[in-house]
Design a protein around this motif. Structure first.
Motif, mmCIF file in Angstrom:
data_model
loop_
_atom_site.group_PDB
_atom_site.id
_atom_site.type_symbol
_atom_site.label_atom_id
_atom_site.label_comp_id
_atom_site.label_asym_id
_atom_site.label_seq_id
_atom_site.Cartn_x
_atom_site.Cartn_y
_atom_site.Cartn_z
ATOM 1 N N GLY A 30 0.806 -1.216 0.000
ATOM 2 C CA GLY A 30 0.000 0.000 0.000
ATOM 3 C C GLY A 30 0.838 1.264 0.000
ATOM 4 N N ASN A 32 1.196 5.417 0.774
ATOM 5 C CA ASN A 32 0.754 6.215 1.928
ATOM 6 C C ASN A 32 -0.706 6.620 1.787
ATOM 7 O OD1 ASN A 32 3.346 5.998 2.858
ATOM 8 N ND2 ASN A 32 3.818 8.168 2.736
ATOM 9 N N LEU A 33 -1.103 7.009 0.583
ATOM 10 C CA LEU A 33 -2.487 7.419 0.353
ATOM 11 C C LEU A 33 -3.449 6.242 0.536
ATOM 12 C CD1 LEU A 33 -4.447 9.656 -0.402
ATOM 13 C CD2 LEU A 33 -4.028 9.105 -2.816
ATOM 14 N N GLU A 34 -3.089 5.077 -0.007
ATOM 15 C CA GLU A 34 -3.935 3.888 0.157
ATOM 16 C C GLU A 34 -4.059 3.489 1.628
ATOM 17 O OE1 GLU A 34 -3.018 1.736 -4.124
ATOM 18 O OE2 GLU A 34 -1.653 1.411 -2.443
ATOM 19 N N SER A 36 -3.700 5.491 4.204
ATOM 20 C CA SER A 36 -4.492 6.506 4.910
ATOM 21 C C SER A 36 -5.982 6.290 4.674
ATOM 22 C CB SER A 36 -4.079 7.916 4.492
ATOM 23 O OG SER A 36 -4.489 8.213 3.184
ATOM 24 N N ARG A 37 -6.346 5.928 3.474
ATOM 25 C CA ARG A 37 -7.765 5.665 3.185
ATOM 26 C C ARG A 37 -8.256 4.422 3.913
ATOM 27 N NH1 ARG A 37 -7.473 7.089 -3.238
ATOM 28 N NH2 ARG A 37 -7.648 9.344 -2.987
ATOM 29 N N ARG A 38 -7.437 3.391 3.920
ATOM 30 C CA ARG A 38 -7.833 2.137 4.584
ATOM 31 C C ARG A 38 -8.011 2.341 6.090
ATOM 32 N NH1 ARG A 38 -4.290 -3.240 5.321
ATOM 33 N NH2 ARG A 38 -5.927 -4.502 6.234
ATOM 34 N N THR A 40 -8.487 5.261 7.555
ATOM 35 C CA THR A 40 -9.251 6.500 7.748
ATOM 36 C C THR A 40 -8.495 7.527 8.598
ATOM 37 O OG1 THR A 40 -10.577 5.633 9.589
ATOM 38 C CG2 THR A 40 -11.499 5.400 7.378
ATOM 39 N N ALA A 42 -5.300 10.825 7.991
ATOM 40 C CA ALA A 42 -4.674 11.699 7.003
ATOM 41 C C ALA A 42 -3.356 11.092 6.516
ATOM 42 C CB ALA A 42 -4.411 13.070 7.617
ATOM 43 N N PRO A 43 -2.990 11.353 5.255
ATOM 44 C CA PRO A 43 -1.700 10.858 4.750
ATOM 45 C C PRO A 43 -0.515 11.301 5.611
ATOM 46 C CG PRO A 43 -3.042 11.612 2.924
ATOM 47 C CD PRO A 43 -3.765 12.001 4.197
#
Length: 85
Positions: A30, A32-34, A36-38, A40, A42-43
């Motif tokens: 993953g 960093n963005l993925e 952070s989304r997983r 929930t 912030a990046p």
């Protein structure tokens, strides 16, 4: 998941549950963005967790962090199901 429920002790201190979750997601490839989304968050929060992990694991990048994670038992390899031929 691949991580242990209790904190793993390192030379610097215990790896938190969230840090272990970030390490697991990182081991799965993953970004960093993925991550952070997983999770929930912030990046920038993911980046903070990674910085602390790198310090605690005495590494400077993702591949060695994952390697140390597996060698220390913080990450546990998943068994793959046998696929019939």
């Amino acid at each position: 998941g691949q991580f242990r429920d209790r904190p793993a002790l390192t030379d610097v201190g215990p790896v938190s549950r969230r840090e272990a979750q970030v390490l697991e997601a990182m081991a799965r490839g993953g970004s960093n963005l993925e991550i952070s989304r997983r999770l929930t968050v912030a990046p920038d929060t993911v980046k903070s967790h990674l910085c602390r992990l790198y310090t605690k694991l005495d590494v400077r990048s993702r591949p060695p962090a994952v390697d140390v994670g597996f060698r220390s038992g913080l990450l546990v390899p998943r068994r793959r199901l046998a696929v019939p031929a």
